[in-house]
Enzyme design. Structure first.
Site, PDB file in Angstrom:
ATOM      1  N   ASP A  68      42.039  34.054  31.641  1.00 40.38           N
ATOM      2  CA  ASP A  68      41.924  33.982  33.102  1.00 40.38           C
ATOM      3  C   ASP A  68      42.601  32.717  33.653  1.00 40.38           C
ATOM      4  OD1 ASP A  68      40.158  36.146  32.583  1.00 40.38           O
ATOM      5  OD2 ASP A  68      38.466  34.767  32.476  1.00 40.38           O
ATOM      6  N   GLU A 121      39.783  44.081  38.875  1.00 37.13           N
ATOM      7  CA  GLU A 121      39.289  42.700  38.874  1.00 37.13           C
ATOM      8  C   GLU A 121      40.464  41.733  38.845  1.00 37.13           C
ATOM      9  OE1 GLU A 121      36.947  42.476  35.286  1.00 37.13           O
ATOM     10  OE2 GLU A 121      38.713  42.144  34.007  1.00 37.13           O
ATOM     11  N   HIS A 179      44.781  39.389  34.317  1.00 32.34           N
ATOM     12  CA  HIS A 179      44.093  38.289  35.000  1.00 32.34           C
ATOM     13  C   HIS A 179      45.045  37.117  35.242  1.00 32.34           C
ATOM     14  CE1 HIS A 179      40.052  36.753  36.300  1.00 32.34           C
ATOM     15  NE2 HIS A 179      40.936  35.841  36.675  1.00 32.34           N
TER      16      HIS A 179
END
Length: 317
Positions: A17, A199, A263
């Site tokens: 991330d 996401e 991500h």
């Protein structure tokens, strides 16, 4: 371009991330999820190439119990209203999937050295009855036309649940001004492998449009990136104005040993050219639970733009 900078190969090891912010003075700051999910770290350098060897400083550690005591995920560093903020998600040791979004504020102008204080959970608008009541994570912040917007992933439904993307305008760095608007649900097969997931949103502006990338499916080789876009002059809180791409814009490429890319965040190199920062694995087979396997590595990719449409093109070339 710094000659030491390499693309589409491990850049900073075991940092998932990844988020890079280049400040107005040119300094690059790096943060990411660490494998233990127990703290928030920062690095700084004058160049992207300097970040892998830069000293990593722990600016905050998880609580021993209660809220913010487990699964410290996906921190992002932002400079808003003259102050530094970190947005992240965390859960409770007694309820490890009760992820909620939290905010830290720096007490000074040096995010590497000055103290950070907890501002608590991100607050929704008073009339919003839904936001942050359930599994919520991966918040990002971006500016458009003098207004700041907050985009995040939140699960809804029953059973396995579905992770959708939502957007709201911000009133302050710690509170939303408007009720959530649903931007995207996992509509397509490539967004539904293992789990139905949207996401990890990240915003990129180019030629009058805003491009919002996001990640989909479970965190193994099936993990991939999708994209939404909208004109800068449009109403960003009108979901009908957003265009969603039918197919992933980035996915696993076995020939390069890049598995499960996603991500991401966006920054610029020292020449001002756009660079995407993302994580991926270098092995197809994952030992143990993919979520707790540490081998998601931060990587870099040059961002090109389509000469006809102006849209970003993400290529391993």
């Amino acid at each position: 371009m710094d000659k030491q900078l390499k693309f589409n190969e491990p850049w900073i090891l075991q940092r998932a991330d990844p988020y890079v912010y280049r400040h107005t003075d040119g300094t690059c700051y790096f943060t990411a999820s660490v494998p233990a999910y127990d703290r928030i770290v920062l690095r700084s350098s004058r160049t992207l190439a300097g970040l892998p060897e830069a000293e990593e400083v722990t600016v905050w550690k998880k609580h021993e119990a209660g809220i913010m005591s487990e699964h410290v995920w996906a921190p992002e560093l932002h400079y808003l209203s003259g102050k530094w903020y970190i947005y992240f998600a965390a859960s409770d040791k007694d309820d490890i999937w009760a992820l909620r979004p939290y905010v830290l504020e720096c007490t000074g102008q040096n995010p590497m050295k000055d103290a950070w204080i907890e501002k608590g959970k991100m607050q929704c608008a008073p009339e919003d009855e839904f936001s942050f009541r359930a599994f919520s994570l991966d918040a990002t912040v971006f500016e458009n036309k003098g207004q700041y917007y907050y985009v995040w992933s939140e699960k809804v439904g029953v059973g396995k649940q579905i992770a959708n993307l939502y957007i709201a305008q911000m009133e302050s760095p710690c509170r939303l001004k408007t009720v959530q608007v649903l931007l995207s649900s996992p509509d397509y097969d490539w967004e539904r492998v293992g789990f139905w997931v949207n996401e990890g949103p990240a915003a990129l502006k180019h030629d009058g449009r805003i491009y919002l990338t996001y990640s989909a499916s479970e965190t193994g080789p099936e993990y991939c990136m999708g994209m939404l876009s909208i004109a800068e002059d449009a109403d960003l809180l009108d979901p009908r104005q957003w265009k969603k791409e039918r197919y992933p814009v980035l996915k696993t490429q076995e020939s390069r040993s890049i598995y499960g890319p996603g991500h991401n965040s966006f920054t610029t190199d020292e020449d001002g050219s756009p660079v995407m920062v993302y994580h991926a694995r270098t092995e197809e087979k994952i030992e143990g639970n993919p979520l707790y396997n540490p081998n998601r590595h931060a990587m870099l990719m040059r961002v090109q733009f389509d000469s006809a449409t102006g849209a970003p093109v993400f290529s391993y070339r």
